[in-house]
Scaffold this motif. Structure first.
Motif, PDB file in Angstrom:
ATOM      1  N   PHE A   8      63.889 -16.115  22.405  1.00  0.00           N
ATOM      2  CA  PHE A   8      63.371 -17.466  22.625  1.00  0.00           C
ATOM      3  C   PHE A   8      62.793 -17.610  24.033  1.00  0.00           C
ATOM      4  O   PHE A   8      61.748 -18.237  24.225  1.00  0.00           O
ATOM      5  N   PHE A  35      56.353 -27.168  22.460  1.00  0.00           N
ATOM      6  CA  PHE A  35      57.433 -26.752  21.562  1.00  0.00           C
ATOM      7  C   PHE A  35      58.092 -27.966  20.907  1.00  0.00           C
ATOM      8  O   PHE A  35      58.383 -27.959  19.707  1.00  0.00           O
ATOM      9  N   THR A  36      58.318 -29.006  21.688  1.00  0.00           N
ATOM     10  CA  THR A  36      58.921 -30.234  21.151  1.00  0.00           C
ATOM     11  C   THR A  36      58.033 -30.855  20.082  1.00  0.00           C
ATOM     12  O   THR A  36      58.518 -31.287  19.026  1.00  0.00           O
ATOM     13  N   VAL A  39      58.387 -28.908  16.899  1.00  0.00           N
ATOM     14  CA  VAL A  39      59.638 -29.237  16.196  1.00  0.00           C
ATOM     15  C   VAL A  39      59.509 -30.575  15.480  1.00  0.00           C
ATOM     16  O   VAL A  39      59.931 -30.724  14.323  1.00  0.00           O
ATOM     17  N   ARG A  40      58.906 -31.551  16.150  1.00  0.00           N
ATOM     18  CA  ARG A  40      58.749 -32.868  15.531  1.00  0.00           C
ATOM     19  C   ARG A  40      57.829 -32.811  14.320  1.00  0.00           C
ATOM     20  O   ARG A  40      58.030 -33.534  13.340  1.00  0.00           O
ATOM     21  N   GLN A 103      66.994 -31.711  14.578  1.00  0.00           N
ATOM     22  CA  GLN A 103      66.464 -31.379  15.898  1.00  0.00           C
ATOM     23  C   GLN A 103      67.536 -30.892  16.853  1.00  0.00           C
ATOM     24  O   GLN A 103      67.226 -30.276  17.881  1.00  0.00           O
ATOM     25  N   ALA A 106      67.411 -27.232  18.199  1.00  0.00           N
ATOM     26  CA  ALA A 106      66.318 -26.966  19.143  1.00  0.00           C
ATOM     27  C   ALA A 106      66.661 -27.514  20.524  1.00  0.00           C
ATOM     28  O   ALA A 106      66.405 -26.859  21.553  1.00  0.00           O
ATOM     29  N   LEU A 109      69.374 -25.393  22.136  1.00  0.00           N
ATOM     30  CA  LEU A 109      68.815 -24.098  22.507  1.00  0.00           C
ATOM     31  C   LEU A 109      68.134 -24.187  23.871  1.00  0.00           C
ATOM     32  O   LEU A 109      68.347 -23.338  24.752  1.00  0.00           O
ATOM     33  N   LEU A 110      67.331 -25.214  24.056  1.00  0.00           N
ATOM     34  CA  LEU A 110      66.687 -25.419  25.360  1.00  0.00           C
ATOM     35  C   LEU A 110      67.726 -25.691  26.445  1.00  0.00           C
ATOM     36  O   LEU A 110      67.610 -25.188  27.573  1.00  0.00           O
ATOM     37  N   TYR A 242      62.350 -32.354  26.767  1.00  0.00           N
ATOM     38  CA  TYR A 242      62.451 -32.397  25.305  1.00  0.00           C
ATOM     39  C   TYR A 242      62.850 -33.800  24.854  1.00  0.00           C
ATOM     40  O   TYR A 242      62.266 -34.356  23.914  1.00  0.00           O
ATOM     41  N   SER A 246      60.421 -36.148  22.646  1.00  0.00           N
ATOM     42  CA  SER A 246      60.873 -36.441  21.289  1.00  0.00           C
ATOM     43  C   SER A 246      61.099 -37.930  21.082  1.00  0.00           C
ATOM     44  O   SER A 246      60.765 -38.478  20.037  1.00  0.00           O
TER      45      SER A 246
END
Length: 272
Positions: A8, A35-36, A39-40, A103, A106, A109-110, A242, A246
């Motif tokens: 990642f 990246f956010t 994911v969204r 979510q 994710a 993870l960040l 993030y 988001s």
């Protein structure tokens, strides 16, 4: 787990390299925002399903009003009957929570990626990336310690707090309007279902009972968006990015998906 984190981290680094000509020193921050958004986009179908589920729940309001009339003096029986109604109609009262739940991996993870000094035994080079003057692995307290609130690092957080406050205020005002309309509509439905309800001994019209705890939740929900301010101040800057991205996406998304609902689209909780 370490191999997954390394993969990642390599993905974020590669994306930052692609964005470097446009964003220079803030390329990694731009990569996190991108990246956010990705994911969204992945969870957007769940958001649309949640909006459809909300419409289905609104259609059940007249029947719920009947249940309130029937179980006026028994909140436990009312709660059980409403849950049974949802089950019979295949309407999930939790469908709106699914986007946030999906979510969470994710986000964490960040969070862990930018909280580690090393990955797989190697130094975490991502911690050297910045947004403006603020390192992506740093936190609000670190920024204040290096120049104060209005220093070079502190100003990055000031801007983020301003964005979060604006989004939270928008969500708060929209939620208050929706809840006021929802309460009026629910009362009207109850009155239509039971027009001959007699006043209680005190002379006041008897109000339909609420589910246990719903009154407190209804008062608290519009304020939840402001809790994002504390999250942004606590987590590493990369995770805060993030959250801000988001939450802003969620606010716009809900405004669009719920635009044709006159009531019932409850407060937008902070979305990861």
């Amino acid at each position: 787990m370490s191999s997954f984190m390394s993969a990642f981290a390599g993905l974020v680094e590669h994306l930052a390299d692609l964005l470097q000509p446009l964003f220079h020193g803030s390329a990694a921050a731009a990569a996190i925002i991108l990246f956010t958004a990705f994911v969204r986009l992945l969870v957007h179908p769940l958001s649309r399903a949640g909006a459809r589920g909300q419409r289905e729940r609104l259609k059940l309001q007249p029947r719920i009003a009947e249940l309130r009339k029937k179980h006026r003096k028994n909140p436990e029986a009312l709660q059980k009957a409403i849950m049974e109604l949802h089950r019979e109609e295949k309407v999930s009262p939790l469908s709106g929570c699914l986007p946030m739940l999906f979510q969470m991996p994710a986000f964490f993870l960040l969070y862990h990626l930018f909280s580690r000094g090393s990955i797989g035994g190697e130094p975490n080079e991502l911690l050297g990336h910045t947004l403006g003057a603020a390192p992506l692995g740093g936190r609000f307290t670190d920024a204040v310690a290096h120049g104060g609130l209005f220093g070079a690092q502190g100003m990055v957080y000031v801007v983020m707090f301003a964005v979060v406050a604006a989004v939270a205020t928008f969500n708060y005002r929209r939620a208050k309007r929706q809840m006021a309309t929802s309460t009026a509509a629910s009362t009207a439905a109850s009155t239509a279902a039971s027009p001959a309800v007699k006043p209680s001994g005190g002379g006041r019209d008897e109000q339909p009972p609420q589910l246990p705890g719903m009154g407190a939740i209804s008062k608290f929900m519009p304020l939840m968006s402001f809790m994002t301010l504390f999250s942004v101040a606590y987590v590493p800057l990369a995770a805060a990015l993030y959250i801000v991205t988001s939450t802003t996406w969620s606010s716009i998304e809900r405004a669009v998906l719920y635009r044709d609902m006159p009531y019932g689209a409850a407060a937008a909780a902070p979305a990861l």
